[in-house]
Write a protein that holds these residues in place. Structure first.
Motif, PDB file in Angstrom:
ATOM      1  N   UNK A 282      48.608  65.233  30.708  1.00 33.83           N
ATOM      2  CA  UNK A 282      48.081  65.629  32.008  1.00 33.83           C
ATOM      3  C   UNK A 282      47.131  64.578  32.554  1.00 33.83           C
ATOM      4  N   UNK A 283      46.528  63.806  31.664  1.00 34.35           N
ATOM      5  CA  UNK A 283      45.585  62.755  32.041  1.00 34.35           C
ATOM      6  C   UNK A 283      45.956  61.466  31.330  1.00 34.35           C
ATOM      7  N   UNK A 284      45.679  60.355  32.009  1.00 31.23           N
ATOM      8  CA  UNK A 284      45.920  59.052  31.400  1.00 31.23           C
ATOM      9  C   UNK A 284      44.750  58.136  31.732  1.00 31.23           C
ATOM     10  N   UNK A 285      44.163  57.558  30.696  1.00 30.28           N
ATOM     11  CA  UNK A 285      43.122  56.552  30.892  1.00 30.28           C
ATOM     12  C   UNK A 285      43.818  55.203  30.998  1.00 30.28           C
ATOM     13  N   UNK A 286      43.575  54.524  32.108  1.00 28.82           N
ATOM     14  CA  UNK A 286      44.197  53.230  32.364  1.00 28.82           C
ATOM     15  C   UNK A 286      43.112  52.170  32.224  1.00 28.82           C
ATOM     16  N   UNK A 287      43.275  51.301  31.220  1.00 30.13           N
ATOM     17  CA  UNK A 287      42.279  50.271  30.953  1.00 30.13           C
ATOM     18  C   UNK A 287      42.678  48.970  31.637  1.00 30.13           C
ATOM     19  N   UNK A 288      41.753  48.428  32.411  1.00 30.73           N
ATOM     20  CA  UNK A 288      41.969  47.206  33.188  1.00 30.73           C
ATOM     21  C   UNK A 288      41.246  46.054  32.499  1.00 30.73           C
ATOM     22  N   UNK A 289      41.867  44.870  32.532  1.00 26.89           N
ATOM     23  CA  UNK A 289      41.258  43.681  31.935  1.00 26.89           C
ATOM     24  C   UNK A 289      40.020  43.290  32.744  1.00 26.89           C
ATOM     25  N   UNK A 290      38.854  43.165  32.093  1.00 23.12           N
ATOM     26  CA  UNK A 290      37.600  42.961  32.826  1.00 23.12           C
ATOM     27  C   UNK A 290      37.276  41.520  33.225  1.00 23.12           C
ATOM     28  N   UNK A 291      37.950  40.535  32.635  1.00 29.13           N
ATOM     29  CA  UNK A 291      37.593  39.138  32.921  1.00 29.13           C
ATOM     30  C   UNK A 291      37.782  38.805  34.400  1.00 29.13           C
ATOM     31  N   UNK A 292      37.046  37.821  34.838  1.00 28.67           N
ATOM     32  CA  UNK A 292      37.121  37.276  36.194  1.00 28.67           C
ATOM     33  C   UNK A 292      36.520  38.202  37.256  1.00 28.67           C
ATOM     34  N   UNK A 293      35.864  39.274  36.849  1.00 28.85           N
ATOM     35  CA  UNK A 293      35.256  40.176  37.822  1.00 28.85           C
ATOM     36  C   UNK A 293      33.746  40.227  37.618  1.00 28.85           C
TER      37      UNK A 293
END
Length: 121
Positions: free
Chosen positions: A45-56
């Motif tokens: 029902x839920x999904x944690x989507x992890x984004x690459x943190x570099x360059x931000x």
């Protein structure tokens, strides 16, 4: 507890579809975001989507998360249309800070190794 193969496959497929959907968004700050991992809850029902943190920078991270949250409906519609699933999990976007923690640990271990070499020399 070991995850089922079905759940792992779902997460993998969801990751690919999300990366494709995100890259197709018109917002240039958001469409360059790279999905590192997707972790679904047991019932999907839920999904944690992890984004690459570099360059931000910290401010850019806020803007990217805000843009992704705003685009969640569009992303879910895309997933449903491409996958043929009857439901799509609620998406929760966050940056994957484990990469930074790993880098920090590597630096600490290298520093310890150098100190030990200096004492033994």
């Amino acid at each position: 507890m070991e995850k089922s193969i079905h759940l792992q496959r779902t997460q993998s497929v969801l990751k690919e579809m999300l990366q494709e959907a995100i890259s197709g968004l018109s917002d240039t700050r958001v469409n360059s975001a790279s999905v590192v991992e997707v972790v679904c809850s047991r019932g999907k029902y839920n999904a944690d989507v992890f984004i690459h943190p570099d360059f931000y920078s910290p401010e850019e991270k806020k803007q990217v998360l805000k843009g992704l949250k705003k685009a969640e409906g569009v992303l879910r519609e895309y997933i449903l249309s491409v996958s043929g699933w009857y439901k799509c999990p609620k998406l929760n976007f966050c940056f994957d800070e484990t990469l930074q923690k790993t880098k920090n640990l590597d630096e600490i271990f290298n520093q310890i190794a150098k100190e030990k070499e200096g004492k033994n020399a």
